[in-house]
Design an enzyme around this catalytic site. Structure first.
Site, PDB file in Angstrom:
ATOM      1  N   ARG A  78      11.744  -2.094  10.644  1.00  0.00           N
ATOM      2  CA  ARG A  78      10.669  -1.750  11.770  1.00  0.00           C
ATOM      3  C   ARG A  78      10.423  -2.605  12.768  1.00  0.00           C
ATOM      4  O   ARG A  78      10.362  -3.912  12.330  1.00  0.00           O
ATOM      5  CB  ARG A  78       9.223  -1.277  10.916  1.00  0.00           C
ATOM      6  CG  ARG A  78       8.878   0.258  10.366  1.00  0.00           C
ATOM      7  CD  ARG A  78       7.898   0.299   9.523  1.00  0.00           C
ATOM      8  NE  ARG A  78       6.552  -0.212  10.071  1.00  0.00           N
ATOM      9  CZ  ARG A  78       5.400  -0.213   9.561  1.00  0.00           C
ATOM     10  NH1 ARG A  78       5.374   0.257   8.193  1.00  0.00           N
ATOM     11  NH2 ARG A  78       4.426  -0.431  10.139  1.00  0.00           N
ATOM     12  N   ARG A 131      -9.328   1.914   9.164  1.00  0.00           N
ATOM     13  CA  ARG A 131      -8.747   0.612   9.372  1.00  0.00           C
ATOM     14  C   ARG A 131      -9.839  -0.167  10.498  1.00  0.00           C
ATOM     15  O   ARG A 131      -9.751  -1.112  10.883  1.00  0.00           O
ATOM     16  CB  ARG A 131      -7.421   0.608  10.501  1.00  0.00           C
ATOM     17  CG  ARG A 131      -6.383   0.142   9.482  1.00  0.00           C
ATOM     18  CD  ARG A 131      -5.164   0.325  10.426  1.00  0.00           C
ATOM     19  NE  ARG A 131      -3.871  -0.445  10.056  1.00  0.00           N
ATOM     20  CZ  ARG A 131      -2.947   0.084   9.691  1.00  0.00           C
ATOM     21  NH1 ARG A 131      -2.738   1.414   9.275  1.00  0.00           N
ATOM     22  NH2 ARG A 131      -1.663  -0.756   9.427  1.00  0.00           N
ATOM     23  N   LYS A 180       0.795  -1.058   0.131  1.00  0.00           N
ATOM     24  CA  LYS A 180       0.056  -0.171  -0.059  1.00  0.00           C
ATOM     25  C   LYS A 180       0.845   1.249   0.176  1.00  0.00           C
ATOM     26  O   LYS A 180       0.773   2.059  -0.654  1.00  0.00           O
ATOM     27  CB  LYS A 180      -1.009   0.020   1.109  1.00  0.00           C
ATOM     28  CG  LYS A 180      -1.891  -1.306   1.290  1.00  0.00           C
ATOM     29  CD  LYS A 180      -2.881  -0.996   2.473  1.00  0.00           C
ATOM     30  CE  LYS A 180      -2.181  -0.981   3.936  1.00  0.00           C
ATOM     31  NZ  LYS A 180      -1.590  -2.192   4.295  1.00  0.00           N
ATOM     32  N   ARG A 202      -0.543  -8.186  13.962  1.00  0.00           N
ATOM     33  CA  ARG A 202      -0.866  -7.218  13.184  1.00  0.00           C
ATOM     34  C   ARG A 202      -1.943  -7.905  12.144  1.00  0.00           C
ATOM     35  O   ARG A 202      -2.786  -7.108  11.855  1.00  0.00           O
ATOM     36  CB  ARG A 202       0.146  -6.369  12.356  1.00  0.00           C
ATOM     37  CG  ARG A 202       0.881  -5.352  13.365  1.00  0.00           C
ATOM     38  CD  ARG A 202       2.119  -5.058  12.663  1.00  0.00           C
ATOM     39  NE  ARG A 202       1.971  -4.459  11.444  1.00  0.00           N
ATOM     40  CZ  ARG A 202       3.079  -4.103  10.721  1.00  0.00           C
ATOM     41  NH1 ARG A 202       4.258  -4.958  10.733  1.00  0.00           N
ATOM     42  NH2 ARG A 202       3.026  -3.531   9.518  1.00  0.00           N
ATOM     43  N   ARG A 233      11.585  -6.377   4.605  1.00  0.00           N
ATOM     44  CA  ARG A 233      11.172  -5.168   4.057  1.00  0.00           C
ATOM     45  C   ARG A 233      12.239  -4.237   5.199  1.00  0.00           C
ATOM     46  O   ARG A 233      12.414  -4.167   6.264  1.00  0.00           O
ATOM     47  CB  ARG A 233       9.835  -4.583   4.718  1.00  0.00           C
ATOM     48  CG  ARG A 233       9.687  -2.796   4.696  1.00  0.00           C
ATOM     49  CD  ARG A 233       8.155  -2.984   4.466  1.00  0.00           C
ATOM     50  NE  ARG A 233       7.356  -2.645   5.804  1.00  0.00           N
ATOM     51  CZ  ARG A 233       6.037  -2.604   5.840  1.00  0.00           C
ATOM     52  NH1 ARG A 233       5.426  -2.448   4.855  1.00  0.00           N
ATOM     53  NH2 ARG A 233       5.408  -2.645   6.890  1.00  0.00           N
TER      54      ARG A 233
HETATM   55  P1  AMP Z   1       1.201   1.166   9.076  1.00  0.00           P
HETATM   56  O1  AMP Z   1       2.508   1.888   8.805  1.00  0.00           O
HETATM   57  O2  AMP Z   1       0.231   1.519   8.274  1.00  0.00           O
HETATM   58  O3  AMP Z   1       1.293  -0.486   9.153  1.00  0.00           O
HETATM   59  O4  AMP Z   1       0.709   1.171  10.619  1.00  0.00           O
HETATM   60  C1  AMP Z   1       1.751   1.127  11.585  1.00  0.00           C
HETATM   61  C2  AMP Z   1       0.815   1.142  13.174  1.00  0.00           C
HETATM   62  O5  AMP Z   1       0.345   2.266  13.009  1.00  0.00           O
HETATM   63  C3  AMP Z   1      -0.288   0.134  13.172  1.00  0.00           C
HETATM   64  O6  AMP Z   1      -0.011  -1.155  13.181  1.00  0.00           O
HETATM   65  C4  AMP Z   1      -1.488   0.634  14.064  1.00  0.00           C
HETATM   66  O7  AMP Z   1      -0.878   0.511  15.457  1.00  0.00           O
HETATM   67  C5  AMP Z   1      -1.088   2.140  13.849  1.00  0.00           C
HETATM   68  N1  AMP Z   1      -1.990   2.710  12.938  1.00  0.00           N
HETATM   69  C6  AMP Z   1      -1.705   3.268  11.613  1.00  0.00           C
HETATM   70  N2  AMP Z   1      -2.991   3.661  10.991  1.00  0.00           N
HETATM   71  C7  AMP Z   1      -3.870   3.406  11.922  1.00  0.00           C
HETATM   72  C8  AMP Z   1      -5.225   3.489  11.821  1.00  0.00           C
HETATM   73  N3  AMP Z   1      -5.999   3.961  10.914  1.00  0.00           N
HETATM   74  N4  AMP Z   1      -6.137   3.142  12.885  1.00  0.00           N
HETATM   75  C9  AMP Z   1      -5.574   2.943  14.018  1.00  0.00           C
HETATM   76  N5  AMP Z   1      -4.130   2.412  14.242  1.00  0.00           N
HETATM   77  C10 AMP Z   1      -3.223   2.885  13.029  1.00  0.00           C
END
Ligand code: AMP
Length: 217
Positions: free
Chosen positions: A158, A86, A13, A169, A125
Site C-alpha cells: 500500500r 477514528r 485489525k 498515520r 505488509r
Molecule cells: P486503514 O485501511 O484503516 O489503515 O485506512 C486507510 C486510510 O483510510 C486512513 O489513513 C484514512 O485516510 C482513511 N480512513 C479509513 N477509515 C477512516 C475513518 N474512520 N475516518 C477517516 N479516515 C479514514
C-alpha cells in the site's frame, strides 16, 4: 453482535476482523477497504478521500459518517467495524445511529502493542487490493512472493505503508483516535488485547471477550 476494533495501523485489525466475521457470521465494515474500493471504481467519494489517504490524514468526518450510515443498512444482524470510529465525533455519530436503531454496541476491542514492532509489520505488509487480505513477508508470507495464495492475484504494498506516511498515520492516530480508548473505557465497553500475540491467540481472546460481553448486553 456489534463490535468495533480500535488500535494503531499495523496492529492486525483487518486480519482479526475477517476471522471474527467468519466465526460469528457478521458483516465486516472496514472503512479503509471501502474507501480504497471507491477510489479504484472512480467514485466521487473515492476521489475526495484519496487526497487525504495518500498523505496519511483522516478523511473528513462527514464523508465517513455518511458512508457508515449506508453500510449499517446491510449490517442489521451484526457487524465488526475495523477502522471506524477514528475520532470522537465519529464515535458519537455511531452511538446516535445505534440508539436510533435501539441496538447496543457489545464491545470495543483495543489492540495495543509496541510501536517499533507495529512499524516493522507495516513495512513487511503485502495487501490484496481486491479484498484487503494481507500477508507479512517475514511472519506470514504467501507461498509465491507477490501472489495471493487464495485468488492467485497480485499483491501490492500500500502506498500509505511507506515509512514517511506511516509516521504521519501514527501521529494522526495518537492525536485523533487514541482518545477513543478512554471514551469506550468510560462506557464500559473496552477490551484490551495484546496485538503482538499470535494471530490465533488474539482471535481466541477476542472471541471469548465478545461472547461474554454479548451475553451481558
Ligand atoms: P486503514 O485501511 O484503516 O489503515 O485506512 C486507510 C486510510 O483510510 C486512513 O489513513 C484514512 O485516510 C482513511 N480512513 C479509513 N477509515 C477512516 C475513518 N474512520 N475516518 C477517516 N479516515 C479514514
Amino acid at each position: 453482535m456489534r463490535v468495533i476494533f480500535l488500535g494503531p495501523p499495523g496492529a492486525g485489525k483487518g486480519t482479526q476482523a475477517r476471522i471474527l466475521r467468519d466465526r460469528f457470521g457478521l458483516e465486516q465494515i472496514s472503512t479503509g477497504d471501502i474507501l480504497r474500493d471507491n477510489f479504484a471504481r472512480g467514485t466521487k467519494l473515492g476521489t475526495q478521500a484519496q487526497t487525504f489517504m495518500k498523505r496519511g490524514q483522516l478523511v473528513p468526518d462527514d464523508l465517513v459518517i455518511e458512508m457508515i450510515e449506508h453500510e449499517l443498512e446491510r449490517a442489521r444482524d451484526g457487524f465488526v467495524m475495523d477502522g471506524f470510529p477514528r475520532t470522537v465525533a465519529q464515535a458519537q455519530a455511531l452511538d446516535a445511529l445505534l440508539a436510533r436503531r435501539r441496538v447496543p454496541l457489545d464491545a470495543a476491542i483495543f489492540f495495543s502493542g509496541d510501536r517499533s514492532a507495529l512499524i516493522a509489520r507495516l513495512a513487511a505488509r503485502w495487501t490484496n487490493p481486491r479484498n484487503g487480505r494481507t500477508y507479512n513477508a517475514l511472519t506470514n508470507p504467501p507461498k509465491v512472493a507477490g501472489i495471493d495464495d487464495e485468488d492467485g492475484g497480485e499483491l501490492v504494498q500500500r502506498e500509505d505503508d511507506r515509512a514517511e506516511t506511516v509516521t504521519k498515520r501514527l501521529e494522526v492516530y495518537d492525536r485523533q483516535t487514541r482518545p477513543l480508548v478512554e471514551y469506550y473505557r468510560r462506557a464500559g465497553k473496552l477490551v484490551e488485547v495484546d496485538a503482538l500475540a499470535s494471530v490465533k491467540a488474539v482471535a481466541d481472546r477476542i472471541a471469548a471477550a465478545v461472547g461474554a460481553q454479548h451475553a451481558r448486553s
